[in-house]
Scaffold this active site. Structure first.
Site, PDB file in Angstrom:
ATOM      1  NE  ARG A 175     -34.516  32.706  28.583  1.00 36.22           N
ATOM      2  CZ  ARG A 175     -34.068  31.905  29.540  1.00 36.22           C
ATOM      3  NH1 ARG A 175     -34.798  31.686  30.621  1.00 36.22           N
ATOM      4  NH2 ARG A 175     -32.912  31.324  29.420  1.00 36.22           N
ATOM      5  CE1 TYR A 176     -36.915  36.759  25.286  1.00 34.47           C
ATOM      6  CE2 TYR A 176     -35.528  34.945  24.535  1.00 34.47           C
ATOM      7  CZ  TYR A 176     -35.663  36.187  25.129  1.00 34.47           C
ATOM      8  OH  TYR A 176     -34.541  36.842  25.564  1.00 34.47           O
ATOM      9  NE  ARG A 220     -36.959  35.418  20.334  1.00 37.41           N
ATOM     10  CZ  ARG A 220     -37.776  36.243  20.997  1.00 37.41           C
ATOM     11  NH1 ARG A 220     -39.093  36.089  20.926  1.00 37.41           N
ATOM     12  NH2 ARG A 220     -37.288  37.199  21.738  1.00 37.41           N
ATOM     13  CB  CYS A 267     -17.572  23.283  20.966  1.00 35.22           C
ATOM     14  SG  CYS A 267     -19.113  23.962  21.626  1.00 35.22           S
ATOM     15  CB  CYS A 311     -15.533  29.850  24.617  1.00 34.03           C
ATOM     16  SG  CYS A 311     -15.942  29.790  22.868  1.00 34.03           S
ATOM     17  CB  CYS A 333     -18.649  27.624  27.850  1.00 31.31           C
ATOM     18  SG  CYS A 333     -20.117  26.769  27.232  1.00 31.31           S
ATOM     19  NE  ARG A 391     -27.187  26.938  26.354  1.00 26.18           N
ATOM     20  CZ  ARG A 391     -27.168  27.635  25.224  1.00 26.18           C
ATOM     21  NH1 ARG A 391     -26.365  27.298  24.245  1.00 26.18           N
ATOM     22  NH2 ARG A 391     -27.999  28.642  25.065  1.00 26.18           N
ATOM     23  CG  ASP A 426     -24.426  34.707  30.591  1.00 25.44           C
ATOM     24  OD1 ASP A 426     -25.074  35.772  30.623  1.00 25.44           O
ATOM     25  OD2 ASP A 426     -24.543  33.853  29.688  1.00 25.44           O
ATOM     26  CG  ASP A 449     -29.348  35.808  28.369  1.00 25.25           C
ATOM     27  OD1 ASP A 449     -30.561  35.912  28.686  1.00 25.25           O
ATOM     28  OD2 ASP A 449     -28.936  35.048  27.482  1.00 25.25           O
ATOM     29  CE  LYS A 459     -30.050  36.139  23.715  1.00 26.27           C
ATOM     30  NZ  LYS A 459     -31.084  35.100  23.871  1.00 26.27           N
TER      31      LYS A 459
HETATM   32  C1  LIG Z   1     -31.251  34.152  23.041  1.00 24.96           C
HETATM   33  C2  LIG Z   1     -32.347  33.235  23.111  1.00 24.96           C
HETATM   34  C3  LIG Z   1     -33.326  33.212  22.116  1.00 24.96           C
HETATM   35  C4  LIG Z   1     -33.287  34.123  20.927  1.00 24.96           C
HETATM   36  O1  LIG Z   1     -33.457  35.454  21.310  1.00 24.96           O
HETATM   37  P1  LIG Z   1     -33.458  36.600  20.231  1.00 24.96           P
HETATM   38  O2  LIG Z   1     -33.493  37.870  21.036  1.00 24.96           O
HETATM   39  O3  LIG Z   1     -34.687  36.410  19.410  1.00 24.96           O
HETATM   40  O4  LIG Z   1     -32.222  36.471  19.412  1.00 24.96           O
HETATM   41  C5  LIG Z   1     -34.356  32.312  22.254  1.00 24.96           C
HETATM   42  N1  LIG Z   1     -34.442  31.493  23.308  1.00 24.96           N
HETATM   43  C6  LIG Z   1     -33.541  31.521  24.299  1.00 24.96           C
HETATM   44  C7  LIG Z   1     -33.712  30.607  25.453  1.00 24.96           C
HETATM   45  C8  LIG Z   1     -32.457  32.383  24.240  1.00 24.96           C
HETATM   46  O5  LIG Z   1     -31.538  32.380  25.218  1.00 24.96           O
END
Ligand SMILES: *Cc1c(COP(=O)(O)O)cnc(C)c1O
Length: 430
Positions: free
Chosen positions: A118-119, A122, A131, A135, A138, A140, A299, A336, A343
């Site tokens: 998404r980002y 990362r 798990c 929870c 959850c 997911r 969520d 989120d 986020k």
């Molecule tokens: C939460 C999340 C991350 C990590 O986000 P940070 O703000 O860097 O902790 C990376 N990818 C996805 C899809 C996420 O939901």
């Protein structure tokens, strides 16, 4: 030999009274003896009719509770915060406005099954659907707990290939399910493959195993993990009652293995949506060398409707933290984004007005002050001759920062140019 934590356990309920300490401390035994049925749970708690309704519902999200975590439940209090997190209620099955199965649109953002990109820099790598305990809220639940949906070796290899071939990725976040429920051999394999990727800077693991199954955090396991530094771990603790002597011991082992620890918690109605509970939790975390990282607004996921609070409740809590408690204790409150925007931090407004060369700020006490900005600030004085070595491209994701840097003039909603360029003059899209 796993060190015994039995001396701490004065509260072990009756069905386990005759379990020898070596067995209680064995994480395999804990997993093999998880509780999930009315019959098993009845022996340790006085179940309410709504809990029985939740436990006997046909297509409910999986229930499984380690004996250790179950032993922390108050048998006579249906509002027990431990109990509420793992015992289903009939209310789980009630639909609500805005409810979705995949509220963060993770499946849409997955170039490979189980890999969410998404980002810019990362990725989230889902390595298992299992798990130690489940929870009720959850995010997911669409795949977690489902044996059929767990990821195959082939999925894993494709995930690794994608990361190898995508040089802007610096950070891989292992999640699931819970990565610490994988066989140690498989986890070791994944971590070693990731470490071979030169453009990857950090690996982090999101896990609730220390909370549900602290027995898993053995010296041997920590020695395996420490081979893969820089490795970060985010745990998930929601209530101070979860921080037992056993969990503290597990956290100390991880911290002593040089792993920086963070905590991600969820704001949950009737569990931790009170300022004093949050303050106690956050201070206890820091005492255990865990840095609070995020507190999530719950969520819009199916099953979690009754756990949601208003955002106003979250804001009240955050207002009661900043300034009042050590900065180390304060997590970022995030929502989120439903539909998959990532986020989004939310916090009270501290910058209350602005004039030429001055900003007006208020502190946590309500003290209002002026910060005078320099009249001759020159951002071009920075040494630009120094080449930066490791900038990763963010194609199409420069966002609002891109506007500030002058890389774009506007961010337009989809279809904007089409609807606004109605005249005959052909206007170039910028
Ligand atoms: C939460 C999340 C991350 C990590 O986000 P940070 O703000 O860097 O902790 C990376 N990818 C996805 C899809 C996420 O939901």
């Amino acid at each position: 030999m796993i060190p015994s934590t039995q001396p701490f356990l004065t509260r072990s309920p009756k069905p386990w009274a005759n379990i020898p300490p070596q067995q209680w401390d064995d994480w395999h035994w804990q997993l093999d003896n998880r509780l999930n049925s009315v019959e098993e749970l009845e022996q340790i708690i006085n179940l309410t009719p709504e809990e029985i309704q939740g436990l006997t519902a046909k297509d409910k999200f999986r229930v499984d509770i380690t004996p250790y975590f179950a032993s922390l439940i108050d048998p006579d209090n249906p509002l027990c915060p431990i109990r509420r997190q793992v015992i289903p209620l009939g209310r789980e099955l009630v639909d609500f406005v805005g409810m979705q199965e995949d509220s963060l649109a993770e499946d849409e953002h997955s170039p490979i099954p189980g890999l969410v990109h998404r980002y810019p820099d990362r990725v989230l790598m889902l390595v298992t659907t299992h798990c130690a305990s489940y929870c009720r809220y959850c995010t997911r639940s669409r795949l977690v707990g489902d044996f059929q949906q767990t990821f195959k070796k082939n999925d894993l290899e494709r995930q690794l290939d994608y990361i190898r071939q995508t040089p802007q990725i610096r950070d891989v976040l292992l999640s699931g399910g819970d990565p610490l429920t994988l066989s140690p051999i498989l986890l070791d394999y994944i971590l070693s493959r990731l470490r071979e990727i030169v453009h990857l800077e950090i690996v982090r693991i999101g896990t609730r195993v220390p909370v549900f199954l602290p027995q898993r955090i053995t010296d041997e396991f920590c020695n395996m993990l420490r081979k893969y530094h820089p490795l970060w771990i985010n745990i998930h603790i929601n209530h101070p009652k979860e921080i037992t002597a056993e969990l503290s011991a597990a956290l100390a082992k991880l911290a002593d293995a040089g792993i920086p620890l963070g905590n991600q918690s969820v704001l949950l109605a009737g569990i931790n949506d009170r300022l004093d509970i949050q303050q106690e939790l956050l201070c206890k975390l820091v005492k255990n060398r865990v840095r609070p990282y995020y507190i999530y607004q719950c969520d819009l996921v199916k099953g979690a409707g009754h756990f949601r609070t208003t955002v106003a409740r979250g804001m009240e809590i955050v207002e009661g933290l900043r300034g009042h408690l050590s900065g180390y204790t304060i997590p970022t409150y995030v929502i989120d984004a439903p539909g998959g925007g990532g986020k989004i931090p939310v916090m009270p407004q501290y910058l209350i007005s602005q004039g030429v060369n001055k900003v007006i700020l208020r502190n946590y006490e309500g003290y209002i002050t002026t910060y005078y900005e320099p009249e001759d600030y020159d951002p071009s004085l920075i040494d630009r001759a120094q080449p930066l070595t490791d900038m990763r491209p963010e194609i199409g994701q420069e966002g609002v920062s891109g506007l500030l840097q002058g890389k774009a003039k506007a961010i337009k909603p989809q279809g904007y140019d089409r609807t606004h360029h109605r005249g005959d003059r052909a206007v170039q899209e910028s």
